[in-house]
Design a protein around this motif. Structure first.
Motif, PDB file in Angstrom:
ATOM      1  N   GLU A 262      51.246  22.839  15.953  1.00 50.57           N
ATOM      2  CA  GLU A 262      50.567  21.617  16.396  1.00 50.57           C
ATOM      3  C   GLU A 262      49.063  21.737  16.202  1.00 50.57           C
ATOM      4  O   GLU A 262      48.400  20.779  15.774  1.00 50.57           O
ATOM      5  CB  GLU A 262      50.893  21.351  17.866  1.00 50.57           C
ATOM      6  CG  GLU A 262      52.324  20.899  18.105  1.00 50.57           C
ATOM      7  CD  GLU A 262      52.606  20.698  19.583  1.00 50.57           C
ATOM      8  OE1 GLU A 262      51.659  20.858  20.390  1.00 50.57           O
ATOM      9  OE2 GLU A 262      53.756  20.379  19.938  1.00 50.57           O
ATOM     10  N   GLN A 263      48.520  22.908  16.498  1.00 47.10           N
ATOM     11  CA  GLN A 263      47.089  23.126  16.333  1.00 47.10           C
ATOM     12  C   GLN A 263      46.688  23.037  14.865  1.00 47.10           C
ATOM     13  O   GLN A 263      45.648  22.464  14.526  1.00 47.10           O
ATOM     14  CB  GLN A 263      46.697  24.486  16.913  1.00 47.10           C
ATOM     15  CG  GLN A 263      45.203  24.803  16.850  1.00 47.10           C
ATOM     16  CD  GLN A 263      44.375  23.827  17.672  1.00 47.10           C
ATOM     17  OE1 GLN A 263      44.851  23.247  18.646  1.00 47.10           O
ATOM     18  NE2 GLN A 263      43.121  23.642  17.282  1.00 47.10           N
ATOM     19  N   SER A 264      47.536  23.567  13.978  1.00 45.29           N
ATOM     20  CA  SER A 264      47.247  23.502  12.543  1.00 45.29           C
ATOM     21  C   SER A 264      47.248  22.050  12.059  1.00 45.29           C
ATOM     22  O   SER A 264      46.369  21.643  11.279  1.00 45.29           O
ATOM     23  CB  SER A 264      48.286  24.309  11.758  1.00 45.29           C
ATOM     24  OG  SER A 264      48.214  25.679  12.079  1.00 45.29           O
ATOM     25  N   LEU A 265      48.222  21.280  12.541  1.00 43.34           N
ATOM     26  CA  LEU A 265      48.261  19.857  12.176  1.00 43.34           C
ATOM     27  C   LEU A 265      47.015  19.137  12.688  1.00 43.34           C
ATOM     28  O   LEU A 265      46.418  18.316  11.978  1.00 43.34           O
ATOM     29  CB  LEU A 265      49.513  19.203  12.760  1.00 43.34           C
ATOM     30  CG  LEU A 265      50.798  19.235  11.939  1.00 43.34           C
ATOM     31  CD1 LEU A 265      51.926  18.538  12.698  1.00 43.34           C
ATOM     32  CD2 LEU A 265      50.600  18.576  10.587  1.00 43.34           C
ATOM     33  N   PHE A 266      46.643  19.449  13.922  1.00 38.54           N
ATOM     34  CA  PHE A 266      45.474  18.802  14.530  1.00 38.54           C
ATOM     35  C   PHE A 266      44.211  19.123  13.731  1.00 38.54           C
ATOM     36  O   PHE A 266      43.395  18.227  13.450  1.00 38.54           O
ATOM     37  CB  PHE A 266      45.315  19.262  15.976  1.00 38.54           C
ATOM     38  CG  PHE A 266      44.162  18.627  16.688  1.00 38.54           C
ATOM     39  CD1 PHE A 266      44.245  17.319  17.136  1.00 38.54           C
ATOM     40  CD2 PHE A 266      42.985  19.330  16.897  1.00 38.54           C
ATOM     41  CE1 PHE A 266      43.171  16.722  17.782  1.00 38.54           C
ATOM     42  CE2 PHE A 266      41.913  18.747  17.544  1.00 38.54           C
ATOM     43  CZ  PHE A 266      42.006  17.437  17.990  1.00 38.54           C
ATOM     44  N   GLU A 267      44.037  20.385  13.331  1.00 32.90           N
ATOM     45  CA  GLU A 267      42.841  20.781  12.581  1.00 32.90           C
ATOM     46  C   GLU A 267      42.796  20.114  11.217  1.00 32.90           C
ATOM     47  O   GLU A 267      41.729  19.681  10.766  1.00 32.90           O
ATOM     48  CB  GLU A 267      42.815  22.306  12.434  1.00 32.90           C
ATOM     49  CG  GLU A 267      42.583  23.037  13.755  1.00 32.90           C
ATOM     50  CD  GLU A 267      42.684  24.543  13.619  1.00 32.90           C
ATOM     51  OE1 GLU A 267      43.007  24.999  12.491  1.00 32.90           O
ATOM     52  OE2 GLU A 267      42.455  25.251  14.605  1.00 32.90           O
TER      53      GLU A 267
END
Length: 504
Positions: A262-267
């Motif tokens: 999720e963090q990778s998608l957000f970034e």
């Protein structure tokens, strides 16, 4: 029926492959027929067919409702008279009118008959109803499906990307609706793992998908809520989003992994450059998504199912097989591991020789043979890979068809992909890959360990040198047939294009 013969553009030609009278595949491949007749087996649908959705011949003269399916869960509803004799060309006019397909993009799409067991790209003169009547015969002939599965299988009619449409033309399209259709199909192939993709680049594609489908103005909380409501598997390939772990994975480990994704998608989502009020924003995002997909060498491929031998292990030297997907396009041939979702072998057409062989005895398999240059402990050798598949002859014919199309294209004007340097991945598996690709973009993805790098070291191949001396005592089973080497073969032989060639 006329047959054309060609000599392949290969350094070490070992076969002359006859042009197949038709070419189609499981799961994705167009097929060829000469004249108006098809060399399918006789229609035996009365013996083993259960076609509840196919209209009876008595009603074919009346108006019938036809549903043409699109990627993205859309449907075009047509009312067709004379369904039994209507051709793809006639259906195409109605669908293009309904979808407002501009003239510049009319060749981008084709009609397909598709089911979980088999998918066929149709030609303009084909009659879908008649092919439906032969569907079970095709399944028996070109798939390994059980009799029960075959008896229950029925195809639907789809309007999808034409496998012969050049990638270079796609990004010249400015119609948002057409780009959306191409995007939906590409996204489906990314999500299902048909197009293997490195994790970080799948995150970029996932973020672009979020922006295209949900907009670019989501704040952190809304973005997190959207991802969790629709699930990661809506934006990332299933094998990345779900992962493995099995019984030994812990709930905490899964939660931590999901949080990282999720963090990778957000970034990646935050990196998307957009301008407020930009009327072309959506169009640019679609172009960007397709541009990244174009870096995948197997984008737009026709895919076949097959098996290859695993390297022999253990004292008993008993070998097993692994399932592979074989992608073939205008650029080359790509053999991919179905389970691990990475490329095992990628070859341009000027880097390989090929042929197919029929079963010699009951229980034997159809085989597609791929020959390419390699090395064994520093010694240059010829490597031969066996692909077991009921579609071996079809793959062989399709490779030849692509080679002929490339030859015709090169005579007129070299396309962007035709002018690319040879990948030459198979010899080193990794080295030199960053030097190839269009505009340097492909080099970014072809780094050490990329899913797109060939893994020749993991293949069980037959290795031998030019004079026939074998390496590791591996002798071809059919050495007396098409493996006879030419004493002084030329470096390349030109492809002879015949008048009977028909473009897909």
């Amino acid at each position: 029926m006329n047959k054309s013969f060609v000599t392949h553009q290969l350094r070490k030609p070992f076969a002359v492959v006859r042009k197949a009278s038709f070419v189609f595949s499981q799961p994705v491949i167009p097929f060829e027929m000469e004249g108006d007749e098809c060399s399918f087996p006789p229609d035996s649908s009365d013996d083993h067919s259960q076609r509840g959705s196919v209209a009876s011949s008595a009603t074919l003269s009346h108006s019938q409702d036809v549903l043409i399916y699109l990627f993205g869960d859309s449907v075009v509803h047509l009312s067709v008279e004379g369904l039994g004799s209507v051709t793809v060309m006639e259906l195409g006019r109605s669908v293009r009118e309904a979808l407002h397909v501009p003239e510049c993009a009319q060749d981008a799409f084709a009609f397909w008959l598709s089911s979980p067991l088999l998918e066929l790209q149709l030609k303009a003169r084909h009659q879908p109803y008649k092919l439906c009547r032969q569907w079970q015969d095709l399944l028996y002939r070109f798939t390994e499906a059980s009799e029960d599965d075959i008896s229950q299988d029925e195809p639907c009619l789809q309007y999808r990307r034409n496998v012969f449409y050049p990638k270079s033309k796609e990004l010249q399209i400015e119609d948002e609706g057409i780009l959306r259709l191409l995007y939906e199909e590409a996204k489906s192939n990314i999500i299902t793992g048909k197009y293997p993709c490195d994790p970080e680049h799948s995150a970029t594609l996932g973020a672009l998908s979020l922006a295209i489908d949900e907009g670019t103005g989501l704040d952190g909380q809304t973005l997190t809520t959207t991802i969790r409501e629709k699930k990661l598997s809506s934006f990332l390939p299933a094998h990345i989003a779900i992962g493995g772990g099995g019984l030994f994975s812990t709930l905490r480990g899964k939660l931590s992994r999901h949080a990282g994704l999720e963090q990778s998608l957000f970034e990646e989502y935050r990196k998307i450059n957009t301008s407020a009020g930009d009327s072309q924003q959506h169009l640019k995002l679609l172009h960007q998504y397709l541009s990244i997909c174009h870096m995948l060498p197997y984008y737009g491929c026709a895919f076949f199912e097959g098996e290859i031998d695993k390297p022999v292990q253990g004292i008993l030297k008993r070998g097993k097989r692994k399932s592979v997907s074989v992608g073939i396009c205008l650029e080359g041939v790509y053999v991919m591991d179905v389970k691990e979702k990475h490329v095992l072998l990628g070859l341009r057409f000027n880097e390989l020789s090929w042929d197919h062989s029929y079963p010699e005895e009951e229980g034997d398999s159809h085989i597609l043979w791929l020959e390419f240059d390699g090395d064994e402990d520093g010694t240059p050798v010829n490597k031969l890979l066996k692909i077991y598949s009921k579609q071996a002859e079809l793959m062989s014919g399709f490779i030849e068809f692509c080679v002929e199309l490339r030859s015709m294209s090169e005579v007129g004007a070299a396309t962007e992909t035709d002018g690319e340097a040879s990948l030459s991945q198979q010899a080193s598996g990794q080295e030199g890959s960053s030097k190839n690709g269009r505009g340097g973009r492909r080099g970014m993805l072809r780094r050490q360990g990329s899913v797109m790098c060939s893994r020749v070291h993991s293949l069980h191949t037959i290795n031998y040198v030019d004079n026939g001396k074998e390496i590791k005592c591996l002798k071809p089973k059919r050495a007396a047939s098409f493996f006879t080497r030419q004493a002084s073969a030329p470096m390349y032989s030109s492809v002879q294009v015949t008048e009977s060639l028909e473009q897909g």
